[in-house]
Design an enzyme around this catalytic site. Sequence first.
Site, mmCIF file in Angstrom:
data_model
loop_
_atom_site.group_PDB
_atom_site.id
_atom_site.type_symbol
_atom_site.label_atom_id
_atom_site.label_comp_id
_atom_site.label_asym_id
_atom_site.label_seq_id
_atom_site.Cartn_x
_atom_site.Cartn_y
_atom_site.Cartn_z
ATOM 1 N N GLU A 178 10.899 -16.701 1.949
ATOM 2 C CA GLU A 178 10.169 -17.696 2.724
ATOM 3 C C GLU A 178 8.970 -18.251 1.972
ATOM 4 O OE1 GLU A 178 11.020 -16.421 7.305
ATOM 5 O OE2 GLU A 178 9.643 -15.191 6.177
ATOM 6 N N CYS B 157 2.020 -20.781 0.594
ATOM 7 C CA CYS B 157 2.173 -19.338 0.409
ATOM 8 C C CYS B 157 3.584 -19.124 -0.153
ATOM 9 C CB CYS B 157 1.993 -18.673 1.773
ATOM 10 S SG CYS B 157 2.226 -16.906 1.746
ATOM 11 N N CYS C 107 10.657 -6.058 -1.097
ATOM 12 C CA CYS C 107 9.553 -5.512 -1.892
ATOM 13 C C CYS C 107 9.730 -4.002 -1.999
ATOM 14 C CB CYS C 107 8.210 -5.834 -1.248
ATOM 15 S SG CYS C 107 6.806 -5.227 -2.214
ATOM 16 N N CYS D 253 4.806 -0.976 2.019
ATOM 17 C CA CYS D 253 3.621 -0.741 2.853
ATOM 18 C C CYS D 253 4.045 -0.606 4.314
ATOM 19 C CB CYS D 253 2.635 -1.895 2.701
ATOM 20 S SG CYS D 253 2.034 -2.070 1.021
ATOM 21 N N CYS E 92 3.957 -3.766 6.742
ATOM 22 C CA CYS E 92 4.510 -5.035 6.245
ATOM 23 C C CYS E 92 6.011 -5.113 6.491
ATOM 24 C CB CYS E 92 4.194 -5.166 4.764
ATOM 25 S SG CYS E 92 4.993 -6.580 3.987
ATOM 26 N N CYS F 209 1.000 -13.611 7.933
ATOM 27 C CA CYS F 209 1.104 -12.587 6.900
ATOM 28 C C CYS F 209 1.937 -11.410 7.373
ATOM 29 C CB CYS F 209 -0.264 -11.994 6.590
ATOM 30 S SG CYS F 209 -1.393 -13.140 5.924
HETATM 31 N N1 SAH Z 1 2.556 -7.924 -2.199
HETATM 32 C C1 SAH Z 1 1.336 -8.612 -2.267
HETATM 33 C C2 SAH Z 1 1.376 -10.019 -1.711
HETATM 34 C C3 SAH Z 1 2.183 -10.264 -0.472
HETATM 35 S S1 SAH Z 1 1.549 -9.664 1.035
HETATM 36 C C4 SAH Z 1 0.243 -7.812 -1.582
HETATM 37 O O1 SAH Z 1 0.542 -6.852 -0.898
HETATM 38 O O2 SAH Z 1 -0.909 -8.156 -1.786
HETATM 39 C C5 SAH Z 1 0.178 -10.721 1.392
HETATM 40 C C6 SAH Z 1 -0.882 -10.081 2.288
HETATM 41 O O3 SAH Z 1 -0.393 -9.905 3.620
HETATM 42 C C7 SAH Z 1 -1.286 -8.706 1.797
HETATM 43 O O4 SAH Z 1 -2.673 -8.535 1.833
HETATM 44 C C8 SAH Z 1 -0.611 -7.830 2.786
HETATM 45 O O5 SAH Z 1 -1.194 -6.580 2.831
HETATM 46 C C9 SAH Z 1 -0.758 -8.604 4.070
HETATM 47 N N2 SAH Z 1 0.131 -8.147 5.135
HETATM 48 C C10 SAH Z 1 1.341 -7.572 4.997
HETATM 49 N N3 SAH Z 1 1.869 -7.285 6.206
HETATM 50 C C11 SAH Z 1 0.974 -7.699 7.120
HETATM 51 C C12 SAH Z 1 0.961 -7.702 8.551
HETATM 52 N N4 SAH Z 1 1.985 -7.234 9.247
HETATM 53 N N5 SAH Z 1 -0.110 -8.203 9.158
HETATM 54 C C13 SAH Z 1 -1.148 -8.721 8.457
HETATM 55 N N6 SAH Z 1 -1.185 -8.764 7.113
HETATM 56 C C14 SAH Z 1 -0.142 -8.259 6.440
HETATM 57 FE FE1 SF4 Z 2 5.090 -5.434 -0.686
HETATM 58 FE FE2 SF4 Z 2 4.379 -6.068 1.778
HETATM 59 FE FE3 SF4 Z 2 3.093 -4.110 0.514
HETATM 60 FE FE4 SF4 Z 2 2.732 -6.656 -0.280
HETATM 61 S S1 SF4 Z 2 2.137 -5.764 1.703
HETATM 62 S S2 SF4 Z 2 3.108 -4.868 -1.578
HETATM 63 S S3 SF4 Z 2 4.782 -7.479 0.144
HETATM 64 S S4 SF4 Z 2 5.244 -4.115 1.091
#
Ligand code: SAH
Ligand code: SF4
Length: 384
Positions: A92, A105, A112, A116, A119, A342
């Site tokens: 996306e 974005c 990934c 996390c 996420c 996000c």
């Molecule tokens: N992988 C990279 C970039 C993609 S995620 C990273 O982790 O930085 C972009 C941002 O969205 C990151 O700061 C991530 O922690 C945040 N993010 C991921 N899942 C989220 C969620 N469910 N709610 C709010 N922010 C989230």
């Molecule tokens: Fe990967 Fe999501 Fe963690 Fe970013 S926040 S490193 S996209 S798992």
Amino acid sequence: MTATNLLDFDLEGLAAFCEGLGEKRFRATQLFRWIHQRGASDFEQMSDLAKSLRGKLAGCATVTGLPVLTQQESTDGTIKWLFNVGNGDAVEAVFIPEEDRGTLCVSSQAGCAVGCRFCSTGHQGFSRNLSTGEIVAQLWFAEHFLRRHLGRDERVISNVVMMGMGEPLQNYGALVPALRTMLDDNAYGLSRRRVTVSTSGVVPMMDRLGADCPVALAVSLHAPNDALRDDLVPLNRKYPLAELMSACKRYLEPAPRDFITFEYCMLDGVNDQPEHARQLIELVRTSGVSCKFNLIPFNPFPASGLVRSPAPRVQAFARLLADAGIVTTVRKTRGDDIDAACGQLAGDVKDRTRAAERMAQRRTVMMRKVQTEPEHPTVGEAAR
Ligand code: SAH
Ligand code: SF4
């Protein structure tokens, strides 16, 4: 012979490709401008290129974007596209219009591997890295679509954030030529300060980015101590906070901005207590990293089992940081009605149950590992 997709090249790469065809460098510049500034994909349209070159290109090259599976437009003007990258995977990109800028974005991977907890992409597991062309195609398509859609002649997208799906610094080889294309005056001409790589903290690649292609950097912190960060961002076990903060400090040297943005996703009862704010303040003080904080209200999705911090708690947390002299903003959520916020980006069009099972298995293994490893691995161990 399969045709070469010219979206895969930055200007240097395109010049080398053109040289291989017996063409001068300025031809590559012309071609690069047609593709990225004009959005052209048909070589016949490129009227100032010699007919002989157009013929050669038609025989061995293409300019091929990604097929759009869906496009959703939010009531606030946010637009989300789902692109097909084959084999049941999709990624996306999200356009966020604001008064003084237009931000895209962009995704760097299908899925990934970092995993996390909060996420949705992380819960999907990892499918594959995107190629340079697939990263650039998101910008190429969005920019030229938006010019037509909004009836504008001039540039619409002024900022790019690598905050879509994937960990950009785990796809370094494809990322750097894509960034160079974004920055190139013969392509999108974006300022280094307006292209942001967001990382969960791949320390060695932060150093390489600083050396190869310094752009603005956002680091996804999410926790003020190793125990909590190990749990929320599993990559922390490899690159713990002390190493991450040192890498941030080193990055500031080549960086186009004089601060690092720390992203912090606010999770109810997990990382949003006053004690966490105090620990963060201490972490920032002792590391000496010049920074700004961006607090992101958690965007929930069912499988996470996590809850968004209530707004007053986010405000109180922001105030504690601000009172300690740390510039802190709370991110507005945009595109809520189309799940474009996000961490809600999920492009797995395959069986999601299987992905969820993989994730659960991986987490069990990781938990076991944590119990048997020292809490703070030495530098040598962490680098492995
Ligand atoms: N992988 C990279 C970039 C993609 S995620 C990273 O982790 O930085 C972009 C941002 O969205 C990151 O700061 C991530 O922690 C945040 N993010 C991921 N899942 C989220 C969620 N469910 N709610 C709010 N922010 C989230
Ligand atoms: Fe990967 Fe999501 Fe963690 Fe970013 S926040 S490193 S996209 S798992």
